[in-house]
Enzyme design. Sequence first.
Site, PDB file in Angstrom:
ATOM      1  CD  GLU A   1      -2.864   0.935   2.475  1.00  0.00           C
ATOM      2  OE1 GLU A   1      -3.975   1.497   2.421  1.00  0.00           O
ATOM      3  OE2 GLU A   1      -2.492   0.274   3.464  1.00  0.00           O
TER       4      GLU A   1
ATOM      5  CE  LYS B   1      -7.937   1.091   2.673  1.00  0.00           C
ATOM      6  NZ  LYS B   1      -6.685   1.376   3.443  1.00  0.00           N
TER       7      LYS B   1
ATOM      8  CB  CYS C   1      -5.045  -1.931   3.502  1.00  0.00           C
ATOM      9  SG  CYS C   1      -4.404  -2.025   5.198  1.00  0.00           S
TER      10      CYS C   1
END
Length: 280
Positions: free
Chosen positions: A44, A118, A155
């Site tokens: 990330e 994300k 994540c």
Amino acid sequence: MVNVVRAALVQATWTGDTESMIAKHEEHAREAARQGAKVIGFQEVFNAPYFCQVQEPEHYRWAEPVPDGPTVTRMRELARETGMVIVVPVFEVEQSGFYYNTAAVIDADGSYLGKYRKHHIPQVKGFWEKYYFKPGNAGWPVFDTAVGKVGVYICYDRHFPEGWRQLGLGGAQIVYNPSATSRGLSAYLWQLEQPAAAVANEYFVAAINRVGQEEYGDNDFYGTSYFVDPRGQFVGEPASDKAEELLVRDLDFGLIEEVRQQWAFYRDRRPDAYQGLVEP
């Protein structure tokens, strides 16, 4: 038909500056290519520290456009050089005030295929991401690459099963999950959630975590990155929990069809019964 894809991932320590961080990843990618890898993914916001341990406006400086910013442009050149598909997670600025936690996907010929943003943005101690990022608004793309169909989930997304399923319905054969997660917060979940997602959705998952401590907080990123197959089994050993590492593994994509015929989870889905899942 045998369909083995040699895949790679990198878990890295922060070097202290963007230029050396990118250069280090370029060398890892070249080494993976020397070992025969055809696809690689990074952690990330790979070209920056995990600045979300604090809430300070100075850290907007890490953001850049996608795909025309310097990092993705450089990664496109690297893809052409190595002949690898590359998953490139960065801090994206779309326009003033519009920032996203993003991963660009680049094909083996250097062409830009698109981006994943994300969806799920945490805001808890040490992970103050809502200060920086808007929630993703680009859907759940699955990219048709030189190695097959590649998805991305970033994540904190991994705690939400809906996106994993969307990627499976989109035909993903492997999902890269770049992360930055710390030892005290989620170590128990790290080797539970992604294998479970691989089983439920019957594809490969590449789980990537940072490693080490960085300058902006106390988070102890514990590495242990790994590949997991559609049966939920690790492909080789996970990486170290303390040191930087490049993992290269052979993934038999033929196993995906074998498992889907044996377990038949997609056949037995009941979307007609799931309406309540999307009610506010």
